[in-house]
Design an enzyme around this catalytic site. Structure first.
Site, PDB file in Angstrom:
ATOM      1  N   LYS A  73       0.717  -1.035   0.099  1.00  0.00           N
ATOM      2  CA  LYS A  73      -0.015   0.142  -0.140  1.00  0.00           C
ATOM      3  C   LYS A  73       0.766   1.306   0.178  1.00  0.00           C
ATOM      4  O   LYS A  73       1.957   1.200   0.136  1.00  0.00           O
ATOM      5  CB  LYS A  73      -0.948  -0.003   1.334  1.00  0.00           C
ATOM      6  CG  LYS A  73      -1.976  -1.158   1.098  1.00  0.00           C
ATOM      7  CD  LYS A  73      -2.850  -1.199   2.531  1.00  0.00           C
ATOM      8  CE  LYS A  73      -4.094  -2.071   2.284  1.00  0.00           C
ATOM      9  NZ  LYS A  73      -4.999  -2.008   3.549  1.00  0.00           N
ATOM     10  N   TYR A 123     -12.315  -2.900  -3.663  1.00  0.00           N
ATOM     11  CA  TYR A 123     -13.078  -3.002  -2.305  1.00  0.00           C
ATOM     12  C   TYR A 123     -14.515  -2.877  -2.474  1.00  0.00           C
ATOM     13  O   TYR A 123     -15.096  -2.268  -1.642  1.00  0.00           O
ATOM     14  CB  TYR A 123     -12.369  -1.635  -1.538  1.00  0.00           C
ATOM     15  CG  TYR A 123     -10.954  -1.843  -1.128  1.00  0.00           C
ATOM     16  CD1 TYR A 123     -10.727  -3.215  -0.323  1.00  0.00           C
ATOM     17  CD2 TYR A 123      -9.933  -0.970  -1.127  1.00  0.00           C
ATOM     18  CE1 TYR A 123      -9.434  -3.187   0.430  1.00  0.00           C
ATOM     19  CE2 TYR A 123      -8.715  -1.297  -0.621  1.00  0.00           C
ATOM     20  CZ  TYR A 123      -8.620  -2.147   0.223  1.00  0.00           C
ATOM     21  OH  TYR A 123      -7.298  -2.514   0.594  1.00  0.00           O
ATOM     22  N   ASN A 174      -1.926  -0.195   7.183  1.00  0.00           N
ATOM     23  CA  ASN A 174      -1.624  -1.439   7.498  1.00  0.00           C
ATOM     24  C   ASN A 174      -0.464  -2.155   6.580  1.00  0.00           C
ATOM     25  O   ASN A 174      -0.746  -3.249   6.266  1.00  0.00           O
ATOM     26  CB  ASN A 174      -2.747  -2.093   7.868  1.00  0.00           C
ATOM     27  CG  ASN A 174      -3.744  -2.250   6.785  1.00  0.00           C
ATOM     28  OD1 ASN A 174      -3.499  -1.721   5.778  1.00  0.00           O
ATOM     29  ND2 ASN A 174      -4.719  -3.200   7.252  1.00  0.00           N
ATOM     30  N   HIS A 233      -1.974  -5.507   1.249  1.00  0.00           N
ATOM     31  CA  HIS A 233      -3.076  -6.105   1.161  1.00  0.00           C
ATOM     32  C   HIS A 233      -2.872  -7.639   0.745  1.00  0.00           C
ATOM     33  O   HIS A 233      -1.986  -7.742  -0.172  1.00  0.00           O
ATOM     34  CB  HIS A 233      -4.005  -5.265   0.053  1.00  0.00           C
ATOM     35  CG  HIS A 233      -5.132  -6.140  -0.466  1.00  0.00           C
ATOM     36  ND1 HIS A 233      -6.402  -6.283  -0.029  1.00  0.00           N
ATOM     37  CD2 HIS A 233      -5.288  -7.132  -1.563  1.00  0.00           C
ATOM     38  CE1 HIS A 233      -7.205  -7.181  -0.622  1.00  0.00           C
ATOM     39  NE2 HIS A 233      -6.506  -7.778  -1.667  1.00  0.00           N
ATOM     40  N   GLU A 274      -9.476 -10.364  -8.043  1.00  0.00           N
ATOM     41  CA  GLU A 274      -8.404  -9.107  -7.911  1.00  0.00           C
ATOM     42  C   GLU A 274      -7.325  -9.206  -8.833  1.00  0.00           C
ATOM     43  O   GLU A 274      -6.956  -7.998  -9.486  1.00  0.00           O
ATOM     44  CB  GLU A 274      -7.719  -9.172  -6.521  1.00  0.00           C
ATOM     45  CG  GLU A 274      -8.975  -8.908  -5.439  1.00  0.00           C
ATOM     46  CD  GLU A 274      -8.609  -9.010  -4.142  1.00  0.00           C
ATOM     47  OE1 GLU A 274      -7.440  -9.506  -3.726  1.00  0.00           O
ATOM     48  OE2 GLU A 274      -9.512  -8.856  -3.156  1.00  0.00           O
TER      49      GLU A 274
END
Ligand code: GDP
Ligand code: MG
Length: 152
Positions: A12, A52, A115, A118, A129
């Site tokens: 990310k 998402y 975080n 992914h 994805e």
């Protein structure tokens, strides 16, 4: 269990900015998984809304969308036996403060909205994805010389 299972892993924007791309790659590479796709991309809001889709409309979505589109993401496709489940456990819990040391999020993150990475949560999500982030021709089928030392 197929050794050709694939998962989608993304570094990310927080982790790209913090210089953690190599750390995430290293975990998967040294575990024995095979890299079959990788690129750096600044994600559009359209792509993020598809990626998402289960979270669109939730209270945290606008903040997450703005964070995820704020800088480059390193998108990767990794292949190997049980890679979807193993990848999730290598990432750690969604909230880094709840992630065990030794996991990527537990070693490199603190806040839920920063975080680090992914990972697809099921084989089905992984297929979806990978299809969103990569064109077929961006994925490379290759044979690793390590395979016979990794798999019985
Ligand atoms: P994941 O599959 O472990 O990434 O977790 P989820 O699919 O539940 O959530 C997707 C991402 O949204 C997470 O990785 C977090 O970065 C972010 N997220 C989830 N819940 C929250 C929240 O309550 N607040 C914020 N800011 N971000 C959240
Ligand atoms: Mg998720």
């Amino acid at each position: 269990m197929s050794v050709e299972e694939r998962t989608f892993i993304a570094v990310k924007p927080d982790a790209v900015q913090r210089g953690l791309v190599s750390k995430v790659i290293e975990r998967f590479e040294t575990r024995g998984y095979k890299l079959v796709g990788i690129k750096i991309i600044q994600a559009s809001k359209e792509l993020l809304a598809k990626h998402y889709e289960e979270h669109v409309g939730k209270s945290f979505y606008p903040k997450m969308e703005s964070f995820m589109s704020s800088g480059p993401i390193v998108a990767m496709c990794w292949e190997g036996k049980d890679v979807v489940k193993q990848g999730r456990s290598m990432l750690g819990a969604t909230n880094p403060c709840a992630s065990a040391p030794g996991t990527i999020r537990g070693d490199f993150g603190i806040d839920l909205g920063r975080n680090v990475c992914h990972g697809s949560d099921s084989v089905e999500s992984a297929k979806r994805e990978i299809g969103l982030w990569f064109k077929d021709e961006e994925l490379v089928n290759w044979t690793s010389n390590q395979a016979k030392w990794l798999y019985e």
